[in-house]
Write a protein that holds these residues in place. Structure first.
Motif, PDB file in Angstrom:
ATOM      1  N   LEU A  33       2.580 -68.972 -14.778  1.00 20.92           N
ATOM      2  CA  LEU A  33       3.844 -68.311 -14.436  1.00 20.92           C
ATOM      3  C   LEU A  33       3.805 -67.768 -13.009  1.00 20.92           C
ATOM      4  CD1 LEU A  33       4.681 -66.480 -17.772  1.00 20.92           C
ATOM      5  CD2 LEU A  33       5.973 -68.345 -16.712  1.00 20.92           C
ATOM      6  N   ARG A  34       2.678 -67.199 -12.626  1.00 22.82           N
ATOM      7  CA  ARG A  34       2.549 -66.655 -11.266  1.00 22.82           C
ATOM      8  C   ARG A  34       2.751 -67.761 -10.232  1.00 22.82           C
ATOM      9  NH1 ARG A  34      -1.198 -66.932  -7.595  1.00 22.82           N
ATOM     10  NH2 ARG A  34      -2.794 -67.704  -9.017  1.00 22.82           N
ATOM     11  N   VAL A  35       2.073 -68.867 -10.426  1.00 26.71           N
ATOM     12  CA  VAL A  35       2.138 -69.953  -9.451  1.00 26.71           C
ATOM     13  C   VAL A  35       3.494 -70.655  -9.470  1.00 26.71           C
ATOM     14  CG1 VAL A  35       1.171 -72.196  -8.808  1.00 26.71           C
ATOM     15  CG2 VAL A  35      -0.359 -70.324  -9.424  1.00 26.71           C
ATOM     16  N   TYR A  62      -6.142 -78.558 -19.990  1.00 30.75           N
ATOM     17  CA  TYR A  62      -5.927 -77.151 -20.320  1.00 30.75           C
ATOM     18  C   TYR A  62      -4.531 -76.707 -19.895  1.00 30.75           C
ATOM     19  CZ  TYR A  62     -10.745 -76.049 -21.755  1.00 30.75           C
ATOM     20  OH  TYR A  62     -11.942 -75.971 -22.422  1.00 30.75           O
ATOM     21  N   VAL A  63      -4.128 -77.089 -18.699  1.00 32.01           N
ATOM     22  CA  VAL A  63      -2.784 -76.735 -18.223  1.00 32.01           C
ATOM     23  C   VAL A  63      -1.741 -77.306 -19.176  1.00 32.01           C
ATOM     24  CG1 VAL A  63      -1.076 -77.152 -16.393  1.00 32.01           C
ATOM     25  CG2 VAL A  63      -3.409 -76.470 -15.795  1.00 32.01           C
ATOM     26  N   SER A  64      -1.889 -78.557 -19.530  1.00 35.45           N
ATOM     27  CA  SER A  64      -0.960 -79.206 -20.445  1.00 35.45           C
ATOM     28  C   SER A  64      -0.946 -78.506 -21.802  1.00 35.45           C
ATOM     29  CB  SER A  64      -1.337 -80.674 -20.610  1.00 35.45           C
ATOM     30  OG  SER A  64      -0.442 -81.325 -21.463  1.00 35.45           O
ATOM     31  N   ALA A  65      -2.122 -78.162 -22.303  1.00 35.78           N
ATOM     32  CA  ALA A  65      -2.218 -77.483 -23.597  1.00 35.78           C
ATOM     33  C   ALA A  65      -1.512 -76.140 -23.576  1.00 35.78           C
ATOM     34  CB  ALA A  65      -3.686 -77.299 -23.986  1.00 35.78           C
ATOM     35  N   ASN A  68       2.296 -76.621 -23.361  1.00 36.22           N
ATOM     36  CA  ASN A  68       2.812 -77.097 -24.643  1.00 36.22           C
ATOM     37  C   ASN A  68       2.838 -76.003 -25.700  1.00 36.22           C
ATOM     38  OD1 ASN A  68       3.307 -80.230 -25.139  1.00 36.22           O
ATOM     39  ND2 ASN A  68       1.889 -79.967 -23.435  1.00 36.22           N
ATOM     40  N   VAL A  69       1.752 -75.251 -25.804  1.00 35.42           N
ATOM     41  CA  VAL A  69       1.654 -74.235 -26.856  1.00 35.42           C
ATOM     42  C   VAL A  69       2.472 -72.988 -26.530  1.00 35.42           C
ATOM     43  CG1 VAL A  69       0.070 -72.664 -28.053  1.00 35.42           C
ATOM     44  CG2 VAL A  69      -0.564 -75.052 -27.699  1.00 35.42           C
ATOM     45  N   LYS A  70       2.326 -72.469 -25.328  1.00 37.18           N
ATOM     46  CA  LYS A  70       2.967 -71.194 -24.976  1.00 37.18           C
ATOM     47  C   LYS A  70       4.447 -71.323 -24.621  1.00 37.18           C
ATOM     48  CE  LYS A  70      -0.456 -68.357 -25.535  1.00 37.18           C
ATOM     49  NZ  LYS A  70      -0.363 -67.240 -26.462  1.00 37.18           N
ATOM     50  N   PHE A  71       4.846 -72.471 -24.084  1.00 34.26           N
ATOM     51  CA  PHE A  71       6.236 -72.635 -23.671  1.00 34.26           C
ATOM     52  C   PHE A  71       6.996 -73.658 -24.514  1.00 34.26           C
ATOM     53  CE2 PHE A  71       3.793 -71.297 -19.914  1.00 34.26           C
ATOM     54  CZ  PHE A  71       4.402 -70.076 -19.682  1.00 34.26           C
ATOM     55  N   TYR A  75       4.920 -80.283 -19.244  1.00 34.18           N
ATOM     56  CA  TYR A  75       4.897 -79.720 -17.888  1.00 34.18           C
ATOM     57  C   TYR A  75       6.191 -80.021 -17.122  1.00 34.18           C
ATOM     58  CZ  TYR A  75       3.629 -78.882 -13.039  1.00 34.18           C
ATOM     59  OH  TYR A  75       3.624 -78.443 -11.734  1.00 34.18           O
ATOM     60  N   THR A  76       6.654 -81.248 -17.181  1.00 33.17           N
ATOM     61  CA  THR A  76       7.848 -81.628 -16.434  1.00 33.17           C
ATOM     62  C   THR A  76       9.066 -80.831 -16.883  1.00 33.17           C
ATOM     63  OG1 THR A  76       6.967 -83.853 -16.120  1.00 33.17           O
ATOM     64  CG2 THR A  76       9.334 -83.579 -15.798  1.00 33.17           C
ATOM     65  N   THR A  77       9.263 -80.708 -18.168  1.00 32.90           N
ATOM     66  CA  THR A  77      10.396 -79.931 -18.684  1.00 32.90           C
ATOM     67  C   THR A  77      10.260 -78.462 -18.306  1.00 32.90           C
ATOM     68  OG1 THR A  77      10.656 -81.478 -20.511  1.00 32.90           O
ATOM     69  CG2 THR A  77      11.684 -79.318 -20.771  1.00 32.90           C
ATOM     70  N   PHE A  78       9.044 -77.940 -18.364  1.00 32.19           N
ATOM     71  CA  PHE A  78       8.784 -76.549 -17.974  1.00 32.19           C
ATOM     72  C   PHE A  78       9.230 -76.312 -16.538  1.00 32.19           C
ATOM     73  CE2 PHE A  78       5.695 -73.574 -16.017  1.00 32.19           C
ATOM     74  CZ  PHE A  78       6.060 -72.416 -16.688  1.00 32.19           C
ATOM     75  N   VAL A  79       8.808 -77.156 -15.630  1.00 30.93           N
ATOM     76  CA  VAL A  79       9.161 -77.014 -14.212  1.00 30.93           C
ATOM     77  C   VAL A  79      10.660 -77.241 -14.017  1.00 30.93           C
ATOM     78  CG1 VAL A  79       8.808 -78.017 -11.911  1.00 30.93           C
ATOM     79  CG2 VAL A  79       6.852 -77.602 -13.399  1.00 30.93           C
TER      80      VAL A  79
END
Length: 145
Positions: A33-35, A62-65, A68-71, A75-79
């Motif tokens: 979230l910070r980045v 790990y980033v993907s995990a 996926n879990v927290k959001f 990744y693409t949809t998150f951004v």
């Protein structure tokens, strides 16, 4: 075929939950979230999950995990959610009314206008142009009205 070639989302079992320990997952969530949000890396069209992992000193799995879990999205949809959120502000702001859709798309980090339209429609169920038209102030044709 669906509008903008958008397919239905398939349900997947959360295999990622066992990949990262909960404490590390919470730490990585805060760092992501910070980045992405505070540093506004979502505006950088070339900022990938791989680059995020490098910046966080971890790996892409790990980033993907964590995403996926927290959001609950990839990744693409998150951004893209942050890109669309900013695009909505620009499209509704009269100061940016002279910008065309390609310029708005570029400002928020999309690689091309087609990706922008598809993501916008997927997340908002309307096109960017329709959104702009519905959020621009109404101008009266006659003075005194």
């Amino acid at each position: 075929m669906a509008k903008y070639n958008i397919r239905e989302k398939k349900d997947k079992s959360p295999m990622y939950q066992m990949l990262v320990k909960p404490a590390l997952m919470d730490k990585l969530k805060a760092e992501i979230l910070r980045v992405i949000v505070k540093e506004k890396k979502y505006r950088d069209r070339d900022y990938s999950a791989k680059q995020l992992a490098i910046d966080l000193g971890t790996n892409t799995r790990y980033v993907s995990a964590v995403v996926n879990v927290k959001f609950g999205v990839n990744y693409t949809t998150f951004v893209n959610k942050y890109r669309i959120k900013e695009a909505m502000k620009l499209l509704a702001d009269p100061h940016y009314g002279s910008l065309n859709m390609q310029e708005v798309s570029d400002m928020v980090g999309f690689a091309n206008r087609q990706s922008f339209y598809a993501a916008f429609y997927r997340l908002q169920d309307t096109t960017p142009r329709e959104y702009r038209m519905s959020h621009m102030p109404k101008v009266n044709k006659f003075k005194g009205e």
